[in-house]
Scaffold this motif. Structure first.
Motif, PDB file in Angstrom:
ATOM      1  N   VAL A 467       0.848  -1.195   0.000  1.00 52.61           N
ATOM      2  CA  VAL A 467       0.000   0.000   0.000  1.00 52.61           C
ATOM      3  C   VAL A 467       0.880   1.240   0.000  1.00 52.61           C
ATOM      4  CG1 VAL A 467      -1.943  -1.101   1.162  1.00 52.61           C
ATOM      5  CG2 VAL A 467      -0.156  -0.019   2.528  1.00 52.61           C
ATOM      6  N   ARG A 468       0.351   2.309  -0.548  1.00 55.02           N
ATOM      7  CA  ARG A 468       0.996   3.614  -0.474  1.00 55.02           C
ATOM      8  C   ARG A 468       0.930   4.092   0.969  1.00 55.02           C
ATOM      9  NH1 ARG A 468       3.942   7.471  -1.266  1.00 55.02           N
ATOM     10  NH2 ARG A 468       3.837   8.913  -3.019  1.00 55.02           N
ATOM     11  N   PHE A 469       1.969   4.763   1.430  1.00 52.92           N
ATOM     12  CA  PHE A 469       2.114   5.072   2.851  1.00 52.92           C
ATOM     13  C   PHE A 469       2.128   6.576   3.077  1.00 52.92           C
ATOM     14  CE2 PHE A 469       5.049   5.151   6.715  1.00 52.92           C
ATOM     15  CZ  PHE A 469       4.038   4.825   7.599  1.00 52.92           C
ATOM     16  N   GLY A 470       1.461   7.004   4.149  1.00 50.96           N
ATOM     17  CA  GLY A 470       1.605   8.379   4.595  1.00 50.96           C
ATOM     18  C   GLY A 470       0.333   9.187   4.676  1.00 50.96           C
ATOM     19  N   HIS A 471      -0.720   8.825   3.908  1.00 48.45           N
ATOM     20  CA  HIS A 471      -1.880   9.715   3.887  1.00 48.45           C
ATOM     21  C   HIS A 471      -2.650   9.679   5.205  1.00 48.45           C
ATOM     22  CE1 HIS A 471      -3.876   5.937   2.583  1.00 48.45           C
ATOM     23  NE2 HIS A 471      -4.952   6.458   3.118  1.00 48.45           N
ATOM     24  N   ARG A 472      -2.442   8.627   5.990  1.00 47.59           N
ATOM     25  CA  ARG A 472      -2.965   8.647   7.353  1.00 47.59           C
ATOM     26  C   ARG A 472      -1.780   8.941   8.275  1.00 47.59           C
ATOM     27  NH1 ARG A 472      -5.342   3.891   5.169  1.00 47.59           N
ATOM     28  NH2 ARG A 472      -7.574   4.129   4.792  1.00 47.59           N
ATOM     29  N   HIS A 473      -1.832  10.104   8.934  1.00 45.61           N
ATOM     30  CA  HIS A 473      -0.711  10.473   9.788  1.00 45.61           C
ATOM     31  C   HIS A 473      -1.203  11.325  10.949  1.00 45.61           C
ATOM     32  CE1 HIS A 473      -0.830  13.399   6.357  1.00 45.61           C
ATOM     33  NE2 HIS A 473      -0.944  14.240   7.359  1.00 45.61           N
ATOM     34  N   ASP A 474      -0.339  11.466  11.957  1.00 49.91           N
ATOM     35  CA  ASP A 474      -0.704  12.228  13.137  1.00 49.91           C
ATOM     36  C   ASP A 474      -1.043  13.666  12.774  1.00 49.91           C
ATOM     37  OD1 ASP A 474      -0.277  10.043  14.676  1.00 49.91           O
ATOM     38  OD2 ASP A 474       1.565  10.743  15.629  1.00 49.91           O
ATOM     39  N   ASP A 475      -2.058  14.216  13.448  1.00 48.73           N
ATOM     40  CA  ASP A 475      -2.365  15.632  13.268  1.00 48.73           C
ATOM     41  C   ASP A 475      -1.160  16.464  13.679  1.00 48.73           C
ATOM     42  OD1 ASP A 475      -4.903  14.982  12.454  1.00 48.73           O
ATOM     43  OD2 ASP A 475      -5.800  15.257  14.432  1.00 48.73           O
ATOM     44  N   GLY A 476      -0.844  17.440  12.871  1.00 48.36           N
ATOM     45  CA  GLY A 476       0.277  18.320  13.197  1.00 48.36           C
ATOM     46  C   GLY A 476       1.630  17.771  12.837  1.00 48.36           C
ATOM     47  N   ARG A 495      20.414  17.324  -1.614  1.00 51.00           N
ATOM     48  CA  ARG A 495      19.306  18.063  -1.020  1.00 51.00           C
ATOM     49  C   ARG A 495      18.124  17.096  -0.936  1.00 51.00           C
ATOM     50  NH1 ARG A 495      17.463  20.560  -5.534  1.00 51.00           N
ATOM     51  NH2 ARG A 495      16.297  18.623  -5.672  1.00 51.00           N
ATOM     52  N   VAL A 496      17.586  16.859   0.267  1.00 50.59           N
ATOM     53  CA  VAL A 496      16.490  15.908   0.481  1.00 50.59           C
ATOM     54  C   VAL A 496      15.276  16.680   0.988  1.00 50.59           C
ATOM     55  CG1 VAL A 496      15.755  13.791   1.618  1.00 50.59           C
ATOM     56  CG2 VAL A 496      18.165  14.117   1.039  1.00 50.59           C
ATOM     57  N   THR A 497      14.153  16.509   0.294  1.00 47.26           N
ATOM     58  CA  THR A 497      12.933  17.240   0.644  1.00 47.26           C
ATOM     59  C   THR A 497      11.783  16.265   0.834  1.00 47.26           C
ATOM     60  OG1 THR A 497      13.695  19.068  -0.736  1.00 47.26           O
ATOM     61  CG2 THR A 497      11.398  19.114  -0.037  1.00 47.26           C
ATOM     62  N   PRO A 498      11.469  15.859   2.063  1.00 44.15           N
ATOM     63  CA  PRO A 498      10.261  15.051   2.284  1.00 44.15           C
ATOM     64  C   PRO A 498       9.022  15.943   2.134  1.00 44.15           C
ATOM     65  CG  PRO A 498      11.807  14.882   4.125  1.00 44.15           C
ATOM     66  CD  PRO A 498      12.221  16.060   3.303  1.00 44.15           C
ATOM     67  N   TYR A 499       7.941  15.374   1.626  1.00 41.53           N
ATOM     68  CA  TYR A 499       6.693  16.132   1.508  1.00 41.53           C
ATOM     69  C   TYR A 499       5.524  15.178   1.344  1.00 41.53           C
ATOM     70  CZ  TYR A 499       6.958  15.282  -3.563  1.00 41.53           C
ATOM     71  OH  TYR A 499       7.021  14.701  -4.796  1.00 41.53           O
ATOM     72  N   PHE A 500       4.324  15.716   1.575  1.00 37.08           N
ATOM     73  CA  PHE A 500       3.095  14.975   1.324  1.00 37.08           C
ATOM     74  C   PHE A 500       2.580  15.355  -0.055  1.00 37.08           C
ATOM     75  CE2 PHE A 500       2.615  15.027   6.108  1.00 37.08           C
ATOM     76  CZ  PHE A 500       2.897  13.683   6.253  1.00 37.08           C
ATOM     77  N   THR A 501       2.269  14.357  -0.862  1.00 38.93           N
ATOM     78  CA  THR A 501       1.818  14.619  -2.232  1.00 38.93           C
ATOM     79  C   THR A 501       0.434  15.258  -2.213  1.00 38.93           C
ATOM     80  OG1 THR A 501       0.791  12.436  -2.439  1.00 38.93           O
ATOM     81  CG2 THR A 501       3.108  12.628  -3.064  1.00 38.93           C
ATOM     82  N   ALA A 502       0.114  15.942  -3.304  1.00 36.97           N
ATOM     83  CA  ALA A 502      -1.222  16.494  -3.495  1.00 36.97           C
ATOM     84  C   ALA A 502      -1.915  15.697  -4.611  1.00 36.97           C
ATOM     85  CB  ALA A 502      -1.130  17.975  -3.879  1.00 36.97           C
ATOM     86  N   PRO A 503      -3.203  15.320  -4.434  1.00 36.83           N
ATOM     87  CA  PRO A 503      -4.050  15.688  -3.317  1.00 36.83           C
ATOM     88  C   PRO A 503      -4.155  14.603  -2.248  1.00 36.83           C
ATOM     89  CG  PRO A 503      -5.394  14.792  -5.058  1.00 36.83           C
ATOM     90  CD  PRO A 503      -3.973  14.695  -5.548  1.00 36.83           C
ATOM     91  N   TYR A 504      -3.490  13.438  -2.440  1.00 35.49           N
ATOM     92  CA  TYR A 504      -3.772  12.291  -1.582  1.00 35.49           C
ATOM     93  C   TYR A 504      -2.932  12.250  -0.317  1.00 35.49           C
ATOM     94  CZ  TYR A 504      -6.229  10.838  -5.749  1.00 35.49           C
ATOM     95  OH  TYR A 504      -7.077  10.808  -6.823  1.00 35.49           O
ATOM     96  N   ARG A 505      -1.947  13.146  -0.194  1.00 31.27           N
ATOM     97  CA  ARG A 505      -1.186  13.305   1.048  1.00 31.27           C
ATOM     98  C   ARG A 505      -0.379  12.070   1.408  1.00 31.27           C
ATOM     99  NH1 ARG A 505      -0.233  18.038   2.664  1.00 31.27           N
ATOM    100  NH2 ARG A 505      -0.412  17.568   4.874  1.00 31.27           N
ATOM    101  N   ASN A 506       0.189  11.405   0.411  1.00 29.79           N
ATOM    102  CA  ASN A 506       1.087  10.285   0.672  1.00 29.79           C
ATOM    103  C   ASN A 506       2.512  10.801   0.842  1.00 29.79           C
ATOM    104  OD1 ASN A 506      -0.754   8.029   0.450  1.00 29.79           O
ATOM    105  ND2 ASN A 506      -0.904   8.521  -1.708  1.00 29.79           N
ATOM    106  N   LEU A 507       3.362   9.996   1.492  1.00 29.72           N
ATOM    107  CA  LEU A 507       4.727  10.413   1.788  1.00 29.72           C
ATOM    108  C   LEU A 507       5.637  10.154   0.580  1.00 29.72           C
ATOM    109  CD1 LEU A 507       6.836  11.436   3.836  1.00 29.72           C
ATOM    110  CD2 LEU A 507       7.124   9.054   4.582  1.00 29.72           C
ATOM    111  N   SER A 508       6.372  11.169   0.185  1.00 28.02           N
ATOM    112  CA  SER A 508       7.403  11.067  -0.852  1.00 28.02           C
ATOM    113  C   SER A 508       8.572  11.935  -0.427  1.00 28.02           C
ATOM    114  CB  SER A 508       6.874  11.547  -2.213  1.00 28.02           C
ATOM    115  OG  SER A 508       5.857  10.705  -2.700  1.00 28.02           O
ATOM    116  N   PHE A 509       9.705  11.746  -1.082  1.00 25.10           N
ATOM    117  CA  PHE A 509      10.792  12.686  -0.872  1.00 25.10           C
ATOM    118  C   PHE A 509      11.573  12.863  -2.159  1.00 25.10           C
ATOM    119  CE2 PHE A 509      12.237   8.575   0.670  1.00 25.10           C
ATOM    120  CZ  PHE A 509      13.493   8.413   0.089  1.00 25.10           C
ATOM    121  N   ASP A 510      12.058  14.084  -2.326  1.00 27.28           N
ATOM    122  CA  ASP A 510      12.753  14.494  -3.541  1.00 27.28           C
ATOM    123  C   ASP A 510      14.234  14.611  -3.224  1.00 27.28           C
ATOM    124  OD1 ASP A 510      13.626  15.576  -5.883  1.00 27.28           O
ATOM    125  OD2 ASP A 510      12.201  17.226  -5.932  1.00 27.28           O
TER     126      ASP A 510
END
Length: 665
Positions: A467-476, A495-510
């Motif tokens: 499953v894709r990971f990250g769209h369920r995460h702690d508030d804040g 340079r490492v940039t973690p972020y939540f994707t739009a619109p599904y808010r899954n975890l990725s990093f660049d």
């Protein structure tokens, strides 16, 4: 009878409001159409009374007397719920048509936004976000983000078939689309428009359509009809989908909605009918739909309960089907059996020789939900990103040999890396931690540049679910604080940039190369607490411990998209061992437009541009407002998908829009 028939320039939109015994809610619906920001000169409202006896017709006449854009029309009873809509279509002159129910209302800017979207993208149907004041079910998946141009095969648009949408009238007339003469015949019209549209747009960033509250009275268009009344419209939906699609995956995409919603919904309603009607009147029709429209490929995509019902329909087993439907609630909690790497639903018919139902009807292997949650992401050491969370397959306890893997997939490439996670709780707990060492994760080598998406491969009793990971995460949870430049091997920095994707808010990093020759890194960017419109940036020189530069000048730089540059001084902390500094950027003095914020080292020699370090966009930097010569201005950070450099949009506040938003709140 009609009032205020207009001639002259063709309006942009015709709003058709069918009404029957709709007092007092009809007044609010018509008023919401009349008060649209698109303007009455570009609008016509056609309110069609369908034989009301409660004063609705008289109220429409009263409203029409004061509004030249409103036509009050009498419809001769007949033609089902679609009759008054067809009367409105026959009178409509607009480039577009919108159907508004009397229990609902439009957001003030809805039609302007939807028309602009259709004009700009050449689309024939526009969906505006629907909202409900009291928790009534509204479509959500299709409205997660704006979609400029899509279709029913690559979006969730087909999940909502209510006609409260914007339709290009030339599409309606080209295919001679009208509402069928049955009580619940709205959906076949929308389905035909979808399937013939040159494109579909979705406006998801504005509340376009407000459903009426339950307290305002029932809406005749949404009153639940008996199965006999719904059957004709259901048949038209299947006929429409078959008429405008060819056999194959695309037809299956459309038919899947009708099999799951209309056909299986009707099967579940059979026990509420008399035994004779269920057997002799409804069952043969439902069986014919199952045989004609549910292909084997579509059958495989259904849930196990749906597959079981369709199988019994096809096999002409009425008694068994009624037994399955009547006992569905209890049978849904009977648990699972794992057998040869497959998971089966333990329904009473499962492997019962007398029932003679194939195992495929009970296979839930690919549908077992994985409950997962991201609880943290941060740096551990110089180049290791530590991810923490929990994951478990519903209904299955992991065995001694099972484990969970963190899976990294590089986007637009075939690279896939797996790394086992470390249990972080008590034995048997779903808690875990996983370390991603940017410098060594790829078999001892650094991770390659690019966007990496994070997945979980969760195993239990030999069953693997990814499953894709990250769209369920702690508030804040603030993964923006994990952005940094790290060591990625001998003499290499990334340079490492973690972020939540739009619109599904899954975890990725660049992962990208560190800015060449970057003189510093930024540790904080905030608005000054008392000096409105001033951005304060704090950081330190690179490498850590570098003393403040001599003969060279560090400046905080704002660069406009047209090439203009504004530099501002940096102050170093006296005697600070790490070369710490702060700088202030008076954004309130910048002209309107988009500005990129960096730190530049001037006087460094060489022919190229001065070395620069990006000012990363803080995860929670709000906008700022101030007055400039008596007029309010604002600066808004531009954020989206893993931006690496802060961009600010500076512009004057639109006073009318600001007042409207304040009143709406």
């Amino acid at each position: 009878m009609s009032r205020n028939r207009r001639t002259g320039p063709r309006p942009r939109v015709s709003v058709i409001v069918p009404a029957r015994d709709a007092m007092p809610r009809v007044t609010r619906a018509v008023t919401s159409a009349r008060d649209q920001t698109i303007g009455l000169s570009r609008l016509e409202i056609i309110a069609v009374d369908d034989g009301s006896t409660d004063g609705t017709a008289e109220e429409l006449d009263r409203l029409a007397a004061d509004c030249p854009a409103l036509k009050a029309v009498r419809h001769k009873s007949g033609g089902g719920a679609g009759g008054p809509r067809n009367t409105g279509l026959d009178l409509a002159r607009g480039d577009y048509v919108f159907f508004l129910e009397t229990g609902d209302r439009l957001g003030p800017d809805a039609l302007r936004r939807m028309v602009a979207t259709a004009d700009q993208n050449g689309t024939d149907v526009v969906l505006g976000r629907m909202v409900s004041p009291d928790g009534r079910a509204v479509p959500r998946a299709v409205f997660r983000h704006n979609q400029l141009r899509t279709d029913v095969y690559s979006s969730r648009a087909y999940a909502t078939l209510e006609p409260c949408k914007l339709f290009r009238r030339s599409l309606i007339e080209r295919f001679q689309l009208r509402f069928p003469p049955c009580r619940t015949g709205e959906q076949p019209f929308t389905a035909a428009a979808y399937l013939n549209a040159s494109g579909i747009s979705v406006v998801a960033d504005y509340d376009c359509y407000h459903l009426g509250s339950r307290e305002s009275g029932p809406n005749p268009a949404r009153t639940t009809a008996a199965l006999a009344d719904r059957l004709d419209a259901m048949g038209l939906l299947f006929t429409t989908a078959a008429r405008y699609t060819r056999p194959g995956p695309r037809r299956d995409t459309v038919m899947r909605r009708h099999i799951r919603s209309e056909l299986c919904g009707a099967v579940r309603a059979l026990p509420r009918e008399s035994e004779a009607d269920a057997r002799d009147r409804f069952f043969p029709v439902l069986r014919r739909w199952a045989l004609d429209h549910c292909s084997d490929g579509l059958f495989d995509t259904l849930t196990a309960p749906e597959r079981l019902m369709i199988h019994l329909l096809r096999a002409n087993r009425f008694e068994d089907l009624m037994s399955v439907v009547r006992d569905a609630e209890g049978d849904g909690h009977r648990g699972h059996l794992v057998d040869k790497s497959r998971v089966y639903w333990l329904h009473p018919f499962f492997r019962d020789p007398a029932a003679d139902v194939p195992d495929l009807c009970f296979d839930v292997t690919d549908r077992l939900p994985v409950h997962h949650h991201l609880t943290g992401a941060g740096w551990h050491g110089r180049s290791t990103l530590r991810v923490r969370g929990r994951a478990a397959v519903e209904g299955l306890r992991p065995g001694p040999e099972d484990r969970t893997d963190l899976v990294l997939r590089r986007r637009d490439a075939k690279d896939e890396l797996r790394m086992p996670v470390t249990p972080a709780g008590a034995p048997g707990s779903p808690e875990f931690a996983a370390d991603i060492d940017i410098a060594t994760a790829d078999g001892g080598a650094p991770l390659r540049p690019g966007v990496w998406d994070v997945f979980l491969d969760v195993r239990a009793q030999g069953i693997s679910r990814t499953v894709r990971f990250g769209h369920r995460h702690d508030d804040g949870l603030d993964i923006g604080t994990a952005r940094r430049v790290v060591a990625a091997g001998p003499g290499l920095r990334a340079r490492v940039t973690p972020y939540f994707t739009a619109p599904y808010r899954n975890l990725s990093f660049d992962i990208g190369p560190a800015p060449r020759g970057a003189p510093c890194e930024v540790t904080e960017a905030v608005w000054h607490p008392s000096d409105k419109g001033t951005l304060v940036v704090a950081g330190r020189l690179l490498p850590p411990g570098t003393p403040s530069p001599r003969g060279r000048v560090l400046r905080l730089r704002a660069e406009h998209t047209d090439g203009r540059v504004c530099d501002h001084p940096v102050r170093f902390a006296a005697g600070h061992p790490a070369g710490a500094f702060t700088a202030r950027l008076p954004v309130r003095e910048l002209s309107r437009g988009r500005w990129t914020v960096t730190l530049a080292l001037l006087g460094s020699g060489g022919d190229g541009p001065p070395p620069a370090a990006p000012v990363p966009p803080p995860a929670r930097l709000p906008g700022a407002r101030w007055l400039r010569r008596g007029r309010p201005y604002y600066a808004k950070p531009l954020t989206g998908r893993g931006e690496l450099t802060l961009e600010l949009r500076v512009a004057p506040v639109r006073l009318i829009a600001a007042v409207r938003n304040r009143l709406r709140r």
